[in-house]
Design a protein around this motif. Structure first.
Motif, PDB file in Angstrom:
ATOM      1  N   PRO A 115       0.569  -1.456   0.321  1.00  0.00           N
ATOM      2  CA  PRO A 115       0.229   0.582   0.119  1.00  0.00           C
ATOM      3  C   PRO A 115       0.896   1.534   0.111  1.00  0.00           C
ATOM      4  CG  PRO A 115      -0.223  -0.770   2.278  1.00  0.00           C
ATOM      5  CD  PRO A 115       0.107  -2.452   1.301  1.00  0.00           C
ATOM      6  N   ASP A 116       1.962   1.106   0.720  1.00  0.00           N
ATOM      7  CA  ASP A 116       3.202   2.526   0.408  1.00  0.00           C
ATOM      8  C   ASP A 116       3.034   2.785  -0.997  1.00  0.00           C
ATOM      9  OD1 ASP A 116       2.224   2.695   3.139  1.00  0.00           O
ATOM     10  OD2 ASP A 116       4.887   1.864   4.204  1.00  0.00           O
ATOM     11  N   THR A 117       3.927   1.940  -2.032  1.00  0.00           N
ATOM     12  CA  THR A 117       4.555   2.064  -2.568  1.00  0.00           C
ATOM     13  C   THR A 117       4.142   0.875  -3.603  1.00  0.00           C
ATOM     14  OG1 THR A 117       6.584   3.362  -2.184  1.00  0.00           O
ATOM     15  CG2 THR A 117       6.848   2.972  -4.162  1.00  0.00           C
ATOM     16  N   PRO A 118       3.585   1.213  -4.343  1.00  0.00           N
ATOM     17  CA  PRO A 118       2.662   0.420  -5.796  1.00  0.00           C
ATOM     18  C   PRO A 118       4.131  -0.227  -6.279  1.00  0.00           C
ATOM     19  CG  PRO A 118       1.443   2.226  -6.122  1.00  0.00           C
ATOM     20  CD  PRO A 118       2.385   2.613  -5.244  1.00  0.00           C
ATOM     21  N   LEU A 119       4.251  -1.847  -6.505  1.00  0.00           N
ATOM     22  CA  LEU A 119       4.436  -2.644  -6.977  1.00  0.00           C
ATOM     23  C   LEU A 119       5.064  -2.476  -8.618  1.00  0.00           C
ATOM     24  CD1 LEU A 119       3.926  -5.618  -5.699  1.00  0.00           C
ATOM     25  CD2 LEU A 119       5.910  -4.691  -4.354  1.00  0.00           C
TER      26      LEU A 119
END
Length: 639
Positions: A115-119
């Motif tokens: 949720p913090d940084t998309p993959l």
């Protein structure tokens, strides 16, 4: 969730800024750079290291299971690993992508785990023999496109692949292949390359890149500095390219320089030794012998050559670090540290993680990188630069922009309409037809014109190939009797002779990865019939026997066109550049059907060789030159 909202807010602000009157592209870029730097400064070292790791979860053994199974559904254990190590991306394989709806659900689950940084969600969907999507469009592959010499086909292939990947929630493709395949004995590249000519390989690779990028898919040029002139597969050993710097710059490096100038997003490394650029030695952990450091682990190649000399400032990703060229010689943790020290941004498949029990492998790699940075072996400034490149690319291709995400059901509905649709299938077949190359047609052997009741004998190594040929013949409504025989690991014998005796026409497929005929004084020894020589010996014996019985015979080269040199006496020879046949009620590649259409005069061959075909019996001589191909109607070379 804080960083996710920060990323989203930055993306929105940048989009708004770009739309403001008087805002220049330079201003928008400057704001983007400043925003990314701020994001990096807010990250912990652990979060930064996580962005630089990209494992696979091809198979997974859940607690309580007896064995690992293909990971096709997201689970809490994998999600936990993504979160614990702040992973920047994952790579998917065929085991992960078994259906359209299933793949959308999997990628959706993967992104929800970060949720913090998309993959980065990555895949090798080159087209042709390297395809992962079970339900996707396969396409004829790079060398078939090279045979068509068509920039339009290259762009269309990138566009189709890009559209399907985007619909599935995949945002990075490890394609195009920019290796210049000028070694006929190359066991790993072959038809994955567009051509043996750097100019054609570069031109078509860039068009494919543009097609991918136009669908907001990140394109990756591979395998830098070039895997085309090797006789060893780096999955199993450590290849070496011995050429001098002048030759490497004019051939191997040329397509990569063009791609860099054209705006390639990522570059994937090659686990290949290039002593012209770096002859540094390392004591192998496998046998204690001194070996040269391969490009993936070489600062002279990754930083001095790629960054400083060629001017690439995008993301550098390693080829899989579990390949034996690396794992056997350098060890898991040390290889990852060496790669990052050399200047790569992402370590691909740095450790095998198939269960919570084997999570310790990833922990070891993660902690080794943390230790290297904390001890000063890897400067923190270098880590920051890598993470800035990663986040800049995620922002550029819209991965960080998730302000109004579609519902899962809408994603599935769109994917079902897009992936493997009829429009794509039509384009796929057109491309395949335009690549089919006729190399020989003596005495008007082609096209075949069977009468009702005539017998056509189909010989090919594997059942899926014979089935593809017979299915296509039935599809084009040839009212003939079809007989199939697959000959892998078999010896030509009287049983096959009888089948040829009863046939009016014979189609034999040749599937040779690497030429290995027995040659004595320039003559192929046809008496060698042991099972280790079946790939060459069986189709030769069938061809010669059938021609001695005045049968109409065509030799269809199914994979590397170099194998046509084993059949100089053949009456008719065509190259289709793809070996996958008919399985699970679908054609796995369009190449064989397109070749059959040419054999029966239902399609015009337009392809010309994208490589030179050296003679087997006359070393140093070229049997068929680059650009050669026959017009089936008048027998003259195509122009």
């Amino acid at each position: 969730m804080k960083r996710f909202f920060q990323c989203t807010l930055i993306a929105v602000l940048l989009s708004a800024l770009a739309l403001q009157p008087g805002t220049s592209e330079a201003d928008a870029k400057q704001h983007s750079e400043q925003s990314v730097k701020q994001m990096v400064s807010d990250m912990t070292l652990e979060e930064k290291i996580g962005q630089m790791l990209m494992p696979d979860f091809r198979n997974w053994k859940k607690e309580g299971d007896s064995s690992a199974k293909e990971l096709t559904e997201m689970n809490d254990e994998v999600a936990g690993i993504i979160q614990r190590y702040h992973l920047g991306g994952v790579i998917l394989f065929a085991e992960n992508v078994t259906g359209t709806e299933q793949t959308v659900r999997l990628t959706d689950g993967l992104q929800k785990a970060s949720p913090d940084t998309p993959l980065f969600i990555t895949i090798d969907q080159e087209g042709g023999i390297v395809t992962r999507l079970e339900s996707g469009t396969n396409l004829p592959g790079n060398m078939a496109i090279g045979a068509s010499k068509s920039s339009k086909n290259a762009y269309r292939s990138g566009k189709i692949i890009g559209k399907e990947l985007a619909a599935l929630g995949i945002n990075v493709n490890f394609s195009p292949v920019l290796d210049v395949n000028n070694n006929p004995n190359n066991p790993v590249i072959g038809v994955r390359s567009y051509s043996s000519k750097p100019e054609l390989a570069g031109k078509l690779g860039i068009k494919t890149m543009k097609g991918l990028q136009d669908e907001r898919i990140i394109a990756t040029a591979k395998h830098f500095p070039g895997h085309g002139d090797t006789a060893v597969d780096s999955h199993y050993g450590l290849p070496l390219v011995p050429h001098d710097e002048k030759r490497l710059r004019s051939v191997e490096l040329a397509p990569f320089q063009k791609a860099i100038d054209a705006g390639i997003d990522m570059i994937m490394t090659a686990h290949v030794q290039f002593p012209a650029f770096d002859d540094t030695t390392y004591k192998s952990k496998k046998d204690g012998e001194d070996i040269m450091v391969p490009a993936t682990l070489s600062k002279k190649v990754m930083t001095d050559l790629l960054r400083k000399d060629l001017g690439f400032d995008g993301v550098v990703v390693t080829d899989a670090l579990n390949m034996k060229a690396i794992s056997d010689n350098f060890g898991q943790e040390e290889a990852v540290v060496m790669a990052v020290k050399a200047g790569v941004d992402i370590a691909l498949m740095p450790a095998q993680v198939t269960s919570l029990e084997t999570e310790k492998n990833l922990t070891g790699v993660f902690e080794a990188l943390l230790k290297a940075v904390r001890q000063g072996d890897i400067p923190i400034e270098q880590i920051n630069q890598s993470v800035e490149r990663i986040l800049t690319l995620k922002m550029k291709r819209g991965i960080l922009d998730n302000t109004a995400p579609e519902s899962l059901q809408k994603k599935i509905k769109y994917a079902l309409k897009t992936v493997g649709n009829q429009k794509h299938a039509k384009s796929e077949m057109k491309m395949a037809r335009e690549g089919i190359t006729v190399l020989k047609n003596s005495s008007g052997t082609l096209p075949f014109k069977p009468k009702k009741g005539d017998t056509i004998l189909i010989l090919a190594p594997y059942e899926d190939q014979t089935r593809a040929i017979s299915k296509t013949i039935n599809k084009i409504k040839k009212k003939a009797v079809l007989k199939e025989y697959h000959f892998a690991e078999k010896v030509f014998n009287e049983e096959v002779e009888k089948q040829i005796d009863q046939a009016d026409y014979v189609i034999t497929g040749s599937y040779v990865v690497k030429n290995d005929p027995v040659v004595n004084d320039g003559i192929i020894d046809d008496n060698i019939q042991d099972s280790s020589r079946w790939a060459t010996a069986f189709p030769r014996a069938a061809m010669k026997y059938a021609q001695s019985k005045q049968k109409k015979v065509v030799l269809m080269s199914l994979r590397n066109p170099y194998d046509t040199a084993n059949f100089e006496e053949a009456q008719a020879v065509i190259a289709v550049y793809g070996f996958k046949g008919y399985t699970n009620r679908r054609f796995r590649q369009p190449n064989i059907p397109a070749g059959v259409e040419v054999i029966f005069g239902k399609a015009k061959p337009k392809g010309t060789l994208p490589v030179d075909i050296p003679s087997v019996t006359e070393p140093g001589e070229i049997l068929y030159e680059f650009g050669f191909g026959l017009n089936l109607k008048n027998g003259k070379p195509l122009k």
